[in-house]
Motif scaffolding. Structure first.
Motif, PDB file in Angstrom:
ATOM      1  N   ILE A   9      -8.580   1.967   3.814  1.00 59.38           N
ATOM      2  CA  ILE A   9      -8.035   2.506   2.563  1.00 59.38           C
ATOM      3  C   ILE A   9      -8.552   3.933   2.426  1.00 59.38           C
ATOM      4  N   LEU A  24       0.860  -1.172   0.000  1.00 59.05           N
ATOM      5  CA  LEU A  24       0.000   0.000   0.000  1.00 59.05           C
ATOM      6  C   LEU A  24       0.900   1.227   0.000  1.00 59.05           C
ATOM      7  N   ASP A  52      -4.817   6.389  -2.036  1.00 62.08           N
ATOM      8  CA  ASP A  52      -3.974   5.222  -1.777  1.00 62.08           C
ATOM      9  C   ASP A  52      -3.811   4.408  -3.060  1.00 62.08           C
ATOM     10  N   ARG A  54       0.942   5.265   0.354  1.00 61.93           N
ATOM     11  CA  ARG A  54       0.096   6.337   0.880  1.00 61.93           C
ATOM     12  C   ARG A  54       0.924   7.602   1.052  1.00 61.93           C
ATOM     13  N   GLU A  77       1.608  10.698   3.131  1.00 59.07           N
ATOM     14  CA  GLU A  77       1.377  11.185   4.498  1.00 59.07           C
ATOM     15  C   GLU A  77       2.252  12.409   4.740  1.00 59.07           C
ATOM     16  N   GLN A  91       5.833   9.891   0.757  1.00 61.05           N
ATOM     17  CA  GLN A  91       5.225   8.602   0.434  1.00 61.05           C
ATOM     18  C   GLN A  91       5.660   7.558   1.438  1.00 61.05           C
ATOM     19  N   GLU A 143       5.172   3.365   2.502  1.00 61.29           N
ATOM     20  CA  GLU A 143       4.772   2.065   1.986  1.00 61.29           C
ATOM     21  C   GLU A 143       4.474   1.129   3.147  1.00 61.29           C
TER      22      GLU A 143
END
Length: 66
Positions: free
Chosen positions: A53, A23, A57, A25, A27, A31, A33
């Motif tokens: 999710i 995944l 995402d 994302r 934040e 990035q 993982e």
């Protein structure tokens, strides 16, 4: 949730390595993982693998090796 996404896309193919999924994302501008255990969720019913999710995402599911 991850389960909702998997239902919407029809699950995994026979060639997908579900427990090696990632995944991605964003934040705070960076990035991140995270490892996903999709096969454990779908085949074994592991509810701990059912993560939230968020919009934006990206789920990456690699091809399995035989």
């Amino acid at each position: 949730t991850l389960l909702d996404v998997m239902i919407a896309v029809g699950g995994l193919t026979d060639f997908a390595a579900g427990n090696s999924a990632t995944l991605v994302r964003n934040e705070g501008g960076a990035q991140k993982e995270y490892r996903l255990k999709i096969s454990s969720l779908l085949k074994d019913g592991d509810v701990k693998a059912n993560v939230a999710i968020l919009p934006g995402d990206v789920i990456i599911v690699p091809e399995s090796f035989f």
